[in-house]
Every structure is written in C-alpha cells, then in structure tokens.
Write a protein that holds these residues in place. Structure first.
Motif, PDB file in Angstrom:
ATOM      1  N   PRO A  35      -2.488   1.272  13.186  1.00  0.00           N
ATOM      2  CA  PRO A  35      -1.883   0.569  14.321  1.00  0.00           C
ATOM      3  C   PRO A  35      -1.333  -0.806  13.981  1.00  0.00           C
ATOM      4  CG  PRO A  35      -4.278   0.582  14.503  1.00  0.00           C
ATOM      5  CD  PRO A  35      -3.931   1.506  13.379  1.00  0.00           C
ATOM      6  N   TYR A  36      -1.744  -1.373  12.854  1.00  0.00           N
ATOM      7  CA  TYR A  36      -1.248  -2.694  12.466  1.00  0.00           C
ATOM      8  C   TYR A  36       0.153  -2.617  11.873  1.00  0.00           C
ATOM      9  CZ  TYR A  36      -5.801  -4.832  13.310  1.00  0.00           C
ATOM     10  OH  TYR A  36      -6.940  -5.308  13.912  1.00  0.00           O
ATOM     11  N   VAL A  37       0.534  -1.461  11.356  1.00  0.00           N
ATOM     12  CA  VAL A  37       1.854  -1.304  10.733  1.00  0.00           C
ATOM     13  C   VAL A  37       2.457   0.024  11.172  1.00  0.00           C
ATOM     14  CG1 VAL A  37       1.538  -2.828   8.737  1.00  0.00           C
ATOM     15  CG2 VAL A  37       0.659  -0.492   8.647  1.00  0.00           C
ATOM     16  N   PRO A  38       2.771   0.173  12.455  1.00  0.00           N
ATOM     17  CA  PRO A  38       3.316   1.452  12.925  1.00  0.00           C
ATOM     18  C   PRO A  38       4.589   1.823  12.169  1.00  0.00           C
ATOM     19  CG  PRO A  38       3.615  -0.300  14.559  1.00  0.00           C
ATOM     20  CD  PRO A  38       2.687  -0.834  13.527  1.00  0.00           C
ATOM     21  N   GLY A  39       4.652   3.073  11.758  1.00  0.00           N
ATOM     22  CA  GLY A  39       5.809   3.559  11.026  1.00  0.00           C
ATOM     23  C   GLY A  39       5.722   3.400   9.527  1.00  0.00           C
ATOM     24  N   SER A  40       4.719   2.686   9.038  1.00  0.00           N
ATOM     25  CA  SER A  40       4.612   2.464   7.598  1.00  0.00           C
ATOM     26  C   SER A  40       3.732   3.521   6.946  1.00  0.00           C
ATOM     27  CB  SER A  40       4.018   1.083   7.309  1.00  0.00           C
ATOM     28  OG  SER A  40       4.913   0.065   7.647  1.00  0.00           O
ATOM     29  N   GLY A  41       4.081   3.859   5.721  1.00  0.00           N
ATOM     30  CA  GLY A  41       3.316   4.839   4.975  1.00  0.00           C
ATOM     31  C   GLY A  41       3.679   6.255   5.380  1.00  0.00           C
ATOM     32  N   ASN A  42       3.390   7.190   4.507  1.00  0.00           N
ATOM     33  CA  ASN A  42       3.721   8.595   4.720  1.00  0.00           C
ATOM     34  C   ASN A  42       2.615   9.456   4.140  1.00  0.00           C
ATOM     35  OD1 ASN A  42       6.724   8.196   5.581  1.00  0.00           O
ATOM     36  ND2 ASN A  42       6.499   7.034   3.687  1.00  0.00           N
TER      37      ASN A  42
ATOM     38  N   ARG B 243      -7.315   0.133   5.344  1.00  0.00           N
ATOM     39  CA  ARG B 243      -6.614  -0.052   6.626  1.00  0.00           C
ATOM     40  C   ARG B 243      -6.532  -1.547   6.895  1.00  0.00           C
ATOM     41  NH1 ARG B 243      -9.472  -0.467  11.611  1.00  0.00           N
ATOM     42  NH2 ARG B 243     -11.552  -1.304  11.212  1.00  0.00           N
ATOM     43  N   TRP B 244      -5.460  -1.955   7.572  1.00  0.00           N
ATOM     44  CA  TRP B 244      -5.203  -3.381   7.751  1.00  0.00           C
ATOM     45  C   TRP B 244      -6.195  -4.060   8.690  1.00  0.00           C
ATOM     46  CZ3 TRP B 244      -2.566  -6.322   4.690  1.00  0.00           C
ATOM     47  CH2 TRP B 244      -1.531  -5.782   3.916  1.00  0.00           C
ATOM     48  N   GLY B 245      -6.887  -3.316   9.529  1.00  0.00           N
ATOM     49  CA  GLY B 245      -7.856  -3.925  10.430  1.00  0.00           C
ATOM     50  C   GLY B 245      -9.019  -4.586   9.711  1.00  0.00           C
ATOM     51  N   ASP B 246      -9.196  -4.258   8.410  1.00  0.00           N
ATOM     52  CA  ASP B 246     -10.272  -4.844   7.609  1.00  0.00           C
ATOM     53  C   ASP B 246      -9.791  -6.023   6.767  1.00  0.00           C
ATOM     54  OD1 ASP B 246     -12.546  -3.149   8.246  1.00  0.00           O
ATOM     55  OD2 ASP B 246     -11.472  -1.545   7.224  1.00  0.00           O
TER      56      ASP B 246
ATOM     57  N   SER C 252      -3.170   1.949   1.197  1.00  0.00           N
ATOM     58  CA  SER C 252      -4.061   3.064   0.890  1.00  0.00           C
ATOM     59  C   SER C 252      -3.527   3.946  -0.229  1.00  0.00           C
ATOM     60  CB  SER C 252      -4.306   3.917   2.142  1.00  0.00           C
ATOM     61  OG  SER C 252      -3.100   4.488   2.607  1.00  0.00           O
ATOM     62  N   ASP C 253      -2.249   3.783  -0.579  1.00  0.00           N
ATOM     63  CA  ASP C 253      -1.666   4.580  -1.665  1.00  0.00           C
ATOM     64  C   ASP C 253      -1.216   3.647  -2.786  1.00  0.00           C
ATOM     65  OD1 ASP C 253      -0.692   6.545  -3.259  1.00  0.00           O
ATOM     66  OD2 ASP C 253       0.944   7.160  -1.935  1.00  0.00           O
ATOM     67  N   LYS C 254      -2.153   3.290  -3.663  1.00  0.00           N
ATOM     68  CA  LYS C 254      -1.863   2.413  -4.791  1.00  0.00           C
ATOM     69  C   LYS C 254      -1.291   3.230  -5.956  1.00  0.00           C
ATOM     70  CE  LYS C 254      -5.141  -0.707  -5.580  1.00  0.00           C
ATOM     71  NZ  LYS C 254      -6.495  -1.252  -5.852  1.00  0.00           N
ATOM     72  N   ALA C 255      -0.529   2.543  -6.805  1.00  0.00           N
ATOM     73  CA  ALA C 255       0.076   3.211  -7.947  1.00  0.00           C
ATOM     74  C   ALA C 255       0.323   2.194  -9.048  1.00  0.00           C
ATOM     75  CB  ALA C 255       1.392   3.883  -7.542  1.00  0.00           C
ATOM     76  N   THR C 256       0.619   2.675 -10.244  1.00  0.00           N
ATOM     77  CA  THR C 256       1.027   1.797 -11.335  1.00  0.00           C
ATOM     78  C   THR C 256       2.552   1.675 -11.335  1.00  0.00           C
ATOM     79  OG1 THR C 256       0.988   3.676 -12.861  1.00  0.00           O
ATOM     80  CG2 THR C 256      -0.995   2.317 -12.722  1.00  0.00           C
ATOM     81  N   TYR C 257       3.044   0.666 -12.068  1.00  0.00           N
ATOM     82  CA  TYR C 257       4.472   0.339 -12.001  1.00  0.00           C
ATOM     83  C   TYR C 257       5.046  -0.023 -13.365  1.00  0.00           C
ATOM     84  CZ  TYR C 257       4.341  -0.189  -6.865  1.00  0.00           C
ATOM     85  OH  TYR C 257       4.223   0.026  -5.526  1.00  0.00           O
TER      86      TYR C 257
END
Length: 456
Positions: A31-38, A329-332, A168-173
């Motif tokens: 709910p803190y970032v509606p529309g973000s992430g998939n 989650r952003w609430g934390d 919640s979806d971390k990755a290397t770059y």
C-alpha cells in the motif's frame, strides 16, 4: 534472494491463461507504493548499458534481465516510466510487448515454466523524467546543469531502466554508462575498466551483492573523483568540481572508511565490496540516500561550511540496515531509519560528543507519541517518528536486554539476514531468541503505543 510476492492477476486474454499458465501480477499490493513491483518472477541479475548526452537530455539503453519464473508464467510486467521501448526478446526470441501507464507488458512466444530461468532483453530510449511520489518530492532521473542525477526513494529506478521496482526483489547488477568525454559517470559497486572512443567515455560498475532497485544510482557531471582503497576494497568518493578540495563535503567523505570501520565493530563486518560517497550540487536533492556502497548526499547537509559526520554515519549504517538486510515491505521502514539514526548517536559518542544515553533522553522528552514508528502510513514513511522514535526503540531495547545481548542481536541480524529481506516480526523473533525474553509487548509499546513508555 527473495522471490517477489505472489499476487494472482486476473488480467490477460484467454490464450495467455490456458494450460495452467497465467500472467504475473502487475502490482505487489504494497500500500505504500501502489502500482510498483510485479509478480510471477524473481530477478537474478540486471546488465544495463546506457548512453546519455546532456546536450539533448536523451538516454538510450539496453537492459538484459535474468530472472526465474515463480509460477507457470504466460506474461509478465516490468516497471518503466517515460521511456519508449523499441524491441523485447525473451531467451533470444522476439516477444510481444506494449507499454501502459508506467508498465512494460511482455508476452513471450511460449509460456515459462515455474522454476525456469529466462533472459529478457529490452532496447529503449527517450528523454527521462523524474516522477513525483508525494513524499520526498520528485525522484528518479533529473537533468542537471552539467549532467544528470538518478536518485530517489521509494521510486527512481524505473525512470532509467526496466525493473521489478520493489525492494522485495533484490538482484545483482552490471552497469555501463557512456557519457561525453570529461564527465564522470558514477554508480554502485566496484569500478571496472574505463574506455574512451570518438569523444565518449564508458564507465563500468559492478554490484555483486543483491541490491534493491531504489538503491541504484547514476551521478553524471563535472566531479572531482577520488579513487583509492580501504581495507582492501575500492574507495571512490566525489564532490562537484566547483567545490574546494578541502571543503566540508570532501572533509566529510574523507572519514567514510573510519566511520564504516567503527560501525563494523557494532554491526558486524561491512557487507559490500566497495566504499564511497558522492556529494551533489543540485538543490533539488534535499536529502541524503543510502545508494548501495556509495551514498549520495544533497548539498544542504554542508551549507553551514562545516563537515557533517553524522549524515555520513547515518547513510553508512544503512549499508547494513536497509541495504544488506532490506525491507520486505515499506511499512517496516523504521528498521532502516531507526537503526541508522541510532548509528548517529553511537558515532557521536565515539567521536567525543554526547553519549547515546543523553541523546536518548533528549529525544524521549521531545517525542510526539501519537505518531507511530511502525507502519506510519505512506504520507509519514519519512516522518520524524520513523527516524527518531525508531532510534528510541533501538536504545530502549539495549537498556532492556543489556549490551551483550543487544549487540549480539545486531550482529546476528546482519549476519543471518545478509543479502536478504526481513520484517519487524523477524526482528522481534530474533531479539527474543537471543535475549531469552518475550519482547512483543516491548516493541508494541515503543513503536506504536500512544503514551510515553516507562523508561527501562
């Protein structure tokens, strides 16, 4: 690496839903970032190549994204804002794609089996624009007088590359940035070979530890870049070329290694392969951000002409709390900001200033207890309660369980959760395990109670 939250989507045509395959969700329901992430997949690695010309503010890019399907996947989305996609392939085969309100919707030629690894390549271009999140102002890609800055929390990445834009979806770059000769192009991680051809220079960076997308950054412009090493790892710092080499910005960054070493005595080993920091001159950046391995500091932290070691301690503490151990989650977010704010107190005491206990007493007296630190609501996710009441809870935990257990909790947290994500419930469970005490009511009182807690 933590898989994206599974949220079943009911969208998609019948062909994309048959034979047990279904479309990945277009929103992770945070709910803190509606529309973000998939949903429907977990990104393993991003390989980004971008070319940026400040003269016309145009960016061209190619992203190679390696991911693992977490369901029988017929279609998936990537977050991408303000840039036009010219082609998409999945495992080398052309894929159907369309763009819709900040989403890139990709339909491969055949379904992707759950657990299968796949590679998406996206070619894109355009004039990047920042996006407003209504909290810190505009985040993302900003054109500047001498280049650009890509920065922001909770949003920024999707303004310059296609991404699953949630921590919640971390990755290397791997990041390659090509800019006109004479400009610096700074990003995250370990620097690679720098090459020059036909009036353009390509800067290369590699972040091998999983990173949340909002922690990526680009800083392009006329900077005085200092390259060295600390504790056997690269140390790269930069300040605007117009600022004096002995000014407060450079003096503050010069203690980065020392401050990181001190924090390591409290939090455990430094979690990344490089160190550094960048001070920017653009006044629109009114904050500092813990961009992974190389924090970015807005100019306002140095306006009084004096070094600011507190903000350096804060952003470096995030390398443990927020970056290595990221939010599920952003609430934390109080975990990130409470521990980083507490690190300022620890550093001040270590550096000959007020004790952590004295800072605790002063902040306790000044706190508005009607505002929660945990789950404060989207409009208050960067509010004072998150930072200061969060720090109060951290010190109160120390007073409650004692120094030995407290610092064991911190080091266990950063060791056991390294490179992953976590929640407040995870922290409470760890603190109870290490201390041997029931601490649920304690955390409830200090994080969300509406009356001043009894002092431990």
């Amino acid at each position: 690496m933590v898989a994206a939250v599974a949220v079943v989507s009911c969208t998609g045509d019948a062909a994309e839903q048959r034979d047990g395959y279904r479309a990945g969700s277009v929103d992770l329901a945070d709910p803190y970032v509606p529309g973000s992430g998939n949903g429907g997949y977990d990104v393993v690695h991003y390989r980004l190549g971008v070319r940026y010309d400040p003269a016309d503010d145009r960016l061209t890019g190619r992203a190679e994204i390696t991911a693992t399907a977490t369901q029988e996947l017929s279609r998936f989305n990537l977050d991408l804002s303000g840039l036009d996609v010219s082609s998409v392939t999945v495992d080398g085969a052309s894929a159907r794609h369309r763009q819709d309100a900040g989403e890139l919707v990709v339909t491969p030629g055949q379904g992707l089996g759950s657990g299968s690894r796949f590679t998406v390549e996206v070619a894109y271009a355009g004039v990047p624009e920042p996006i407003s999140d209504g909290v810190l102002g505009s985040g993302g890609f900003h054109h500047t007088d001498d280049g650009a800055i890509a920065l922001g929390q909770p949003h920024s990445a999707a303004t310059w590359f296609p991404v699953n834009d949630h921590p919640s979806d971390k990755a290397t770059y791997d990041i390659e940035v090509t800019v006109p000769d004479g400009l610096a192009a700074l990003s995250n991680g370990v620097p690679g070979e720098r090459t020059t051809a036909d009036g353009w220079t390509t800067w290369r960076w590699a972040e091998r530890s999983p990173m949340a997308s909002y922690l990526t950054t680009l800083v392009i412009g006329d900077y005085r870049v200092q390259t060295g090493d600390h504790a056997g790892k690269p140390m790269i710092t930069a300040v605007p070329a117009g600022r004096p080499a002995t000014g407060p910005e450079a003096a503050s960054l010069a203690r980065t290694g020392e401050i990181a070493d001190f924090l390591a005595t409290r939090f455990g080993p430094y979690p990344f392969e490089s160190y550094g920091g960048v001070v920017v001159a653009d006044g629109r950046i009114g904050y500092a951000l813990e961009t992974q391995s190389r924090p970015v500091y807005g100019p306002g932290f140095f306006r009084d002409g004096e070094p600011n070691y507190g903000v350096v301690a804060h952003e470096l503490a995030h390398q443990w709390f927020g970056n290595s151990v990221a939010l599920a989650r952003w609430g934390d977010i109080w975990i990130n900001e409470g521990f980083a704010s507490y690190a300022e107190w620890l550093w001040e005491e270590h550096d000959g200033g007020r004790s952590a206990q004295r800072n605790f007493e002063l902040q306790y007296a000044a706190t508005d207890w009607s505002r929660p630190a945990l789950d404060p609501g989207p409009g208050q996710m960067f509010g004072t309660a998150v930072y200061k009441r969060g720090a109060l809870a951290v010190h109160a935990l120390r007073r409650t369980v004692g120094d030995d257990a407290f610092f064991e909790i911190l080091r266990s947290w950063t060791t056991e959760r390294r490179d992953g994500t976590a929640t407040t419930a995870d922290l409470v469970a760890l603190a109870e395990r290490v201390s041997g005490r029931a601490l649920g009511p304690f955390f409830d009182t200090w994080l969300t109670g509406t009356a001043p807690p009894a002092l431990p």
